[in-house]
Design an enzyme around this catalytic site. Structure first.
Site, mmCIF file in Angstrom:
data_model
loop_
_atom_site.group_PDB
_atom_site.id
_atom_site.type_symbol
_atom_site.label_atom_id
_atom_site.label_comp_id
_atom_site.label_asym_id
_atom_site.label_seq_id
_atom_site.Cartn_x
_atom_site.Cartn_y
_atom_site.Cartn_z
ATOM 1 N N LEU A 49 79.695 3.304 -4.467
ATOM 2 C CA LEU A 49 79.855 2.836 -3.076
ATOM 3 C C LEU A 49 79.855 1.312 -2.977
ATOM 4 C CD1 LEU A 49 77.539 5.507 -1.499
ATOM 5 C CD2 LEU A 49 79.955 5.225 -0.921
ATOM 6 N N SER A 74 61.961 5.111 3.661
ATOM 7 C CA SER A 74 60.828 5.529 2.837
ATOM 8 C C SER A 74 59.530 5.040 3.457
ATOM 9 C CB SER A 74 61.029 4.894 1.456
ATOM 10 O OG SER A 74 59.834 4.845 0.741
ATOM 11 N N TYR A 99 62.280 -2.473 -4.624
ATOM 12 C CA TYR A 99 62.826 -1.213 -4.083
ATOM 13 C C TYR A 99 62.455 -1.070 -2.610
ATOM 14 C CZ TYR A 99 62.914 3.627 -2.667
ATOM 15 O OH TYR A 99 63.132 4.770 -1.931
ATOM 16 N N LYS A 156 64.659 -1.091 1.212
ATOM 17 C CA LYS A 156 64.585 -0.142 2.340
ATOM 18 C C LYS A 156 64.284 -0.894 3.637
ATOM 19 C CE LYS A 156 65.573 3.556 0.107
ATOM 20 N NZ LYS A 156 66.900 4.162 0.281
ATOM 21 N N LEU A 195 54.505 12.377 -9.275
ATOM 22 C CA LEU A 195 53.422 13.273 -9.660
ATOM 23 C C LEU A 195 53.879 14.711 -9.955
ATOM 24 C CD1 LEU A 195 50.370 13.736 -10.049
ATOM 25 C CD2 LEU A 195 50.256 14.311 -7.611
HETATM 26 P P1 NAD Z 1 68.333 10.584 -6.566
HETATM 27 O O1 NAD Z 1 68.373 9.467 -7.553
HETATM 28 O O2 NAD Z 1 68.090 11.949 -7.059
HETATM 29 O O3 NAD Z 1 69.669 10.602 -5.695
HETATM 30 C C1 NAD Z 1 70.385 9.426 -5.382
HETATM 31 C C2 NAD Z 1 71.825 9.632 -5.829
HETATM 32 O O4 NAD Z 1 72.605 8.490 -5.465
HETATM 33 C C3 NAD Z 1 71.953 9.802 -7.347
HETATM 34 O O5 NAD Z 1 72.609 11.029 -7.613
HETATM 35 C C4 NAD Z 1 72.783 8.606 -7.798
HETATM 36 O O6 NAD Z 1 73.661 8.956 -8.849
HETATM 37 C C5 NAD Z 1 73.516 8.206 -6.527
HETATM 38 N N1 NAD Z 1 73.844 6.783 -6.404
HETATM 39 C C6 NAD Z 1 73.010 5.721 -6.569
HETATM 40 N N2 NAD Z 1 73.682 4.574 -6.359
HETATM 41 C C7 NAD Z 1 74.955 4.903 -6.037
HETATM 42 C C8 NAD Z 1 76.122 4.159 -5.710
HETATM 43 N N3 NAD Z 1 76.124 2.820 -5.704
HETATM 44 N N4 NAD Z 1 77.275 4.832 -5.427
HETATM 45 C C9 NAD Z 1 77.299 6.188 -5.446
HETATM 46 N N5 NAD Z 1 76.236 6.946 -5.773
HETATM 47 C C10 NAD Z 1 75.075 6.312 -6.059
HETATM 48 O O7 NAD Z 1 67.248 10.178 -5.457
HETATM 49 P P2 NAD Z 1 66.592 11.070 -4.320
HETATM 50 O O8 NAD Z 1 65.199 11.337 -4.701
HETATM 51 O O9 NAD Z 1 67.486 12.215 -3.972
HETATM 52 O O10 NAD Z 1 66.557 10.004 -3.139
HETATM 53 C C11 NAD Z 1 67.563 9.971 -2.143
HETATM 54 C C12 NAD Z 1 67.275 8.833 -1.195
HETATM 55 O O11 NAD Z 1 65.979 9.008 -0.620
HETATM 56 C C13 NAD Z 1 67.252 7.453 -1.845
HETATM 57 O O12 NAD Z 1 67.818 6.538 -0.932
HETATM 58 C C14 NAD Z 1 65.786 7.172 -2.032
HETATM 59 O O13 NAD Z 1 65.521 5.802 -2.047
HETATM 60 C C15 NAD Z 1 65.206 7.840 -0.800
HETATM 61 N N6 NAD Z 1 63.794 8.252 -0.951
HETATM 62 C C16 NAD Z 1 63.433 9.035 -1.999
HETATM 63 C C17 NAD Z 1 62.112 9.411 -2.171
HETATM 64 C C18 NAD Z 1 61.680 10.236 -3.339
HETATM 65 O O14 NAD Z 1 60.489 10.205 -3.685
HETATM 66 N N7 NAD Z 1 62.564 10.996 -3.980
HETATM 67 C C19 NAD Z 1 61.153 8.994 -1.213
HETATM 68 C C20 NAD Z 1 61.559 8.192 -0.138
HETATM 69 C C21 NAD Z 1 62.902 7.831 -0.017
HETATM 70 C C1 WQD Z 2 51.768 10.007 -6.171
HETATM 71 C C2 WQD Z 2 50.296 9.953 -6.556
HETATM 72 C C3 WQD Z 2 49.813 8.297 -8.237
HETATM 73 C C4 WQD Z 2 51.939 10.189 -11.528
HETATM 74 C C5 WQD Z 2 56.646 6.811 -4.757
HETATM 75 C C6 WQD Z 2 57.278 5.558 -4.218
HETATM 76 C C7 WQD Z 2 57.548 5.717 -2.751
HETATM 77 C C8 WQD Z 2 58.359 6.976 -2.488
HETATM 78 C C9 WQD Z 2 57.689 8.162 -3.072
HETATM 79 C C10 WQD Z 2 60.690 6.377 -2.621
HETATM 80 C C11 WQD Z 2 49.808 8.519 -6.724
HETATM 81 C C12 WQD Z 2 49.527 9.689 -8.730
HETATM 82 C C13 WQD Z 2 51.411 9.937 -10.286
HETATM 83 C C14 WQD Z 2 51.051 10.464 -12.607
HETATM 84 C C15 WQD Z 2 49.185 10.237 -11.110
HETATM 85 N N1 WQD Z 2 59.649 6.898 -3.111
HETATM 86 N N2 WQD Z 2 50.062 9.951 -10.076
HETATM 87 N N3 WQD Z 2 49.716 10.486 -12.329
HETATM 88 O O1 WQD Z 2 53.744 6.241 -5.789
HETATM 89 O O2 WQD Z 2 53.092 7.727 -3.831
HETATM 90 O O3 WQD Z 2 55.401 6.993 -4.087
HETATM 91 O O4 WQD Z 2 57.469 7.931 -4.481
HETATM 92 O O5 WQD Z 2 60.855 5.840 -1.589
HETATM 93 O O6 WQD Z 2 58.262 4.585 -2.354
HETATM 94 O O7 WQD Z 2 56.398 4.469 -4.439
HETATM 95 O O8 WQD Z 2 54.534 8.655 -5.658
HETATM 96 O O9 WQD Z 2 54.615 10.596 -7.149
HETATM 97 O O10 WQD Z 2 54.531 8.291 -8.182
HETATM 98 O O11 WQD Z 2 52.514 9.168 -7.050
HETATM 99 O O12 WQD Z 2 47.980 10.248 -10.923
HETATM 100 O O13 WQD Z 2 51.455 10.647 -13.755
HETATM 101 O O14 WQD Z 2 50.151 10.568 -7.848
HETATM 102 O O15 WQD Z 2 48.851 7.383 -8.658
HETATM 103 O O16 WQD Z 2 48.495 8.473 -6.260
HETATM 104 P P1 WQD Z 2 54.086 7.319 -4.874
HETATM 105 P P2 WQD Z 2 54.127 9.196 -7.082
#
Ligand code: NAD
Ligand code: WQD
Length: 337
Positions: free
Chosen positions: A60, A126, A151, A155, A202
Site C-alpha cells: 500500500l 491500539s 509502533y 498509531k 502472551l
Molecule cells: P498481522 O501482521 O497479522 O496483519 C497485518 C497484515 O498487513 C499482514 O498480513 C501484513 O502482511 C500486511 N501488511 C503490512 N504492511 C503492509 C503494506 N504496506 N501493504 C500491504 N499489506 C501490508 O497483524 P494483526 O495482528 O492482524 O493486526 C492488524 C492491525 O491491528 C494492525 O494495524 C495492528 O497494528 C493492529 N493491532 C493489532 C493488535 C494485536 O495485538 N494483534 C493490537 C492492537 C492493534
Molecule cells: C501481555 C502480558 C507481558 C509474553 C502488545 C502491544 C500492544 C498491542 C497488544 C498492538 C504482558 C506478559 C508476554 C511472555 C509474559 N499490540 N508476557 N511472557 O505487551 O500487553 O501488548 O500487544 O497494538 O500495543 O504492546 O501484549 O501479549 O506481549 O503481553 O509474561 O512470554 O503478558 O509481560 O504483561 P502487550 P503481550
C-alpha cells in the site's frame, strides 16, 4: 451486496474479520503484501464461508498500484485498514521502517478514498495510544500519554492524520477502533494467528510452549502491585473483535454516527493477570505448561483494561467470549497448525 476493501486481509485480525463480514453479507476484496502472512489463509476462509476472497499482493506504500486497485473496484463502499507492521520491540530497532510503512500506506489510502469518494473508513488503532496511563479502566476520553514505542507513535499519528482528513472531508466518515489484547482463533481452527515473524504475544507464546515449539516460557515479572504480582491486560477474543468491525461499518452505513470521526475501545472491560491467563490455559486444555517466573520486561505497563461502554451503547456490540474461550480456540488452532 456492499463491497468492502480489507487491507491486511491475510493477517490475523483481518482474516477473522473477513469471515464475519462474509457471514453478514458483505462482498470482500483483500489487499495484503504478505510481509507477515500467507495467502494460504484464503483457503481457511473459503472452507469456513464457502466464498473465495481475492487478495491483491500490493504494498500500500506503492501509490500507483493502490490507485489502480481503486480504479479496478470503483464500487468499494468502505475500507477496513488493518495493514501495518505491529511488533513493538522491532519498531524500537527500526523506527523509520515502521513510520514509512504504517504512515505512507495510510496516506495513500486516504488519498485514494478522497479521489474515489469512498465514504467509510475503519482504522485499526491500539490501546498502546494511551501510553503508560494509570487512569483505569481506560475510556476513549482518557488523555493519551507519550507513546512508549515508535509502533505506538504510528498509531497516535495515524489517528491524528485521519482526524485532520475528516475535518476537510465532512462527507467522509471514519471510526478509530482501539483494540486491547486480541487473542484466540476461529472456532473451526481453520484460521488463527499465523505470523511469519516469531510470535511474542502472551497467548501464542503459551500455546507454542505447550506444544513443544519452545522449551519453556517466562512470566515477565511477579512482583508488580497486582492481585498476584503479574501484569494485568484485557484479552479480547479475535472473533468478538472481528464482529465489532462489521458492526462499525453497518453503523456508518445506516448513518447512526454522531460525528464524522468516532473512537471506540474494544476490550472485554476486565483485567486478567498473566498467571490467571496461564491457569485458564491449563484448566481448559488439561495441558501442563513449562513456565518460570522471571524479570520484568522493559516497557511493560503494570495494568491496562478498557471501559467498553461506548461500543456497547452505540454499536450494539457485546463481547461474548472470555479468557477460557481464547485459550480453548488458540489451543485447537495450535494443534492443527
Ligand atoms: P498481522 O501482521 O497479522 O496483519 C497485518 C497484515 O498487513 C499482514 O498480513 C501484513 O502482511 C500486511 N501488511 C503490512 N504492511 C503492509 C503494506 N504496506 N501493504 C500491504 N499489506 C501490508 O497483524 P494483526 O495482528 O492482524 O493486526 C492488524 C492491525 O491491528 C494492525 O494495524 C495492528 O497494528 C493492529 N493491532 C493489532 C493488535 C494485536 O495485538 N494483534 C493490537 C492492537 C492493534
Ligand atoms: C501481555 C502480558 C507481558 C509474553 C502488545 C502491544 C500492544 C498491542 C497488544 C498492538 C504482558 C506478559 C508476554 C511472555 C509474559 N499490540 N508476557 N511472557 O505487551 O500487553 O501488548 O500487544 O497494538 O500495543 O504492546 O501484549 O501479549 O506481549 O503481553 O509474561 O512470554 O503478558 O509481560 O504483561 P502487550 P503481550
Amino acid at each position: 451486496m456492499s463491497k468492502v476493501l480489507v487491507t491486511g486481509g491475510c493477517g490475523y485480525i483481518g482474516s477473522h474479520t473477513i469471515v464475519d463480514l462474509i457471514d453478514n453479507g458483505f462482498d470482500v476484496v483483500s489487499v495484503d503484501n504478505l510481509s507477515n502472512s500467507s495467502e494460504s489463509v484464503l483457503n481457511g476462509i473459503e472452507a469456513i464461508t464457502g466464498k473465495r476472497v481475492k487478495n491483491y499482493n500490493i504494498d500500500l506504500c506503492w501509490e500507483e498500484a493502490t490507485h489502480q486497485l481503486f480504479e479496478d473496484h470503483p464500487d468499494i463502499e468502505g475500507v477496513i485498514h488493518f495493514a501495518a507492521l505491529k511488533l513493538v520491540g522491532e519498531s524500537v530497532q527500526q523506527p523509520i521502517r515502521y513510520f514509512r510503512n504504517n504512515l505512507n500506506s495510510l496516506l495513500n489510502l486516504l488519498d485514494c478514498m478522497a479521489r474515489h469518494g469512498t465514504p467509510h473508513l475503519i482504522f485499526s488503532s491500539s490501546c498502546s495510544v494511551y501510553g503508560n496511563t494509570t487512569d483505569l479502566p481506560v475510556t476513549e476520553d482518557t488523555p493519551l500519554q507519550e507513546a512508549e514505542s515508535p509502533y505506538a507513535r504510528t498509531k497516535q499519528m495515524g489517528e491524528q492524520i485521519i482526524r485532520d482528513f475528516a475535518r476537510v472531508h465532512p462527507a467522509h466518515k471514519s471510526i478509530l477502533l482501539r483494540y486491547f489484547n486480541p487473542a484466540g482463533a476461529h472456532e473451526s481452527a481453520l484460521i488463527g494467528e499465523a505470523p511469519t515473524n516469531p510470535a511474542s504475544n502472551l497467548v501464542p507464546v503459551i500455546t507454542e510452549t505447550a506444544i513443544g515449539k519452545r522449551r519453556e516460557m517466562t512470566v515477565f515479572g511477579d512482583d508488580y502491585d497486582t492481585r498476584d504480582g503479574s501484569c494485568i491486560r484485557d484479552y479480547i477474543h479475535v472473533m468478538d473483535l472481528a464482529n465489532a468491525h462489521t458492526k462499525a461499518l453497518q453503523y456508518l452505513q445506516k448513518g447512526k454516527n454522531t460525528d464524522n470521526l468516532e473512537v471506540f475501545n474494544l476490550g472485554i472491560g476486565e483485567g486478567v493477570t498473566v498467571l490467571e491467563a496461564i491457569n485458564a490455559f491449563m484448566m481448559v486444555t488439561a495441558q501442563p505448561l513449562a513456565y518460570r517466573l522471571g524479570e520484568r520486561r522493559p516497557g511493560d505497563v503494570v495494568a491496562i483494561y478498557a471501559n467498553n461502554d461506548r461500543a456497547a451503547r452505540r454499536l450494539g456490540w457485546e463481547p461474548k467470549r472470555d479468557i477460557r474461550d481464547i485459550m480453548r480456540t488458540a489451543w485447537e488452532w495450535e494443534k492443527r497448525r
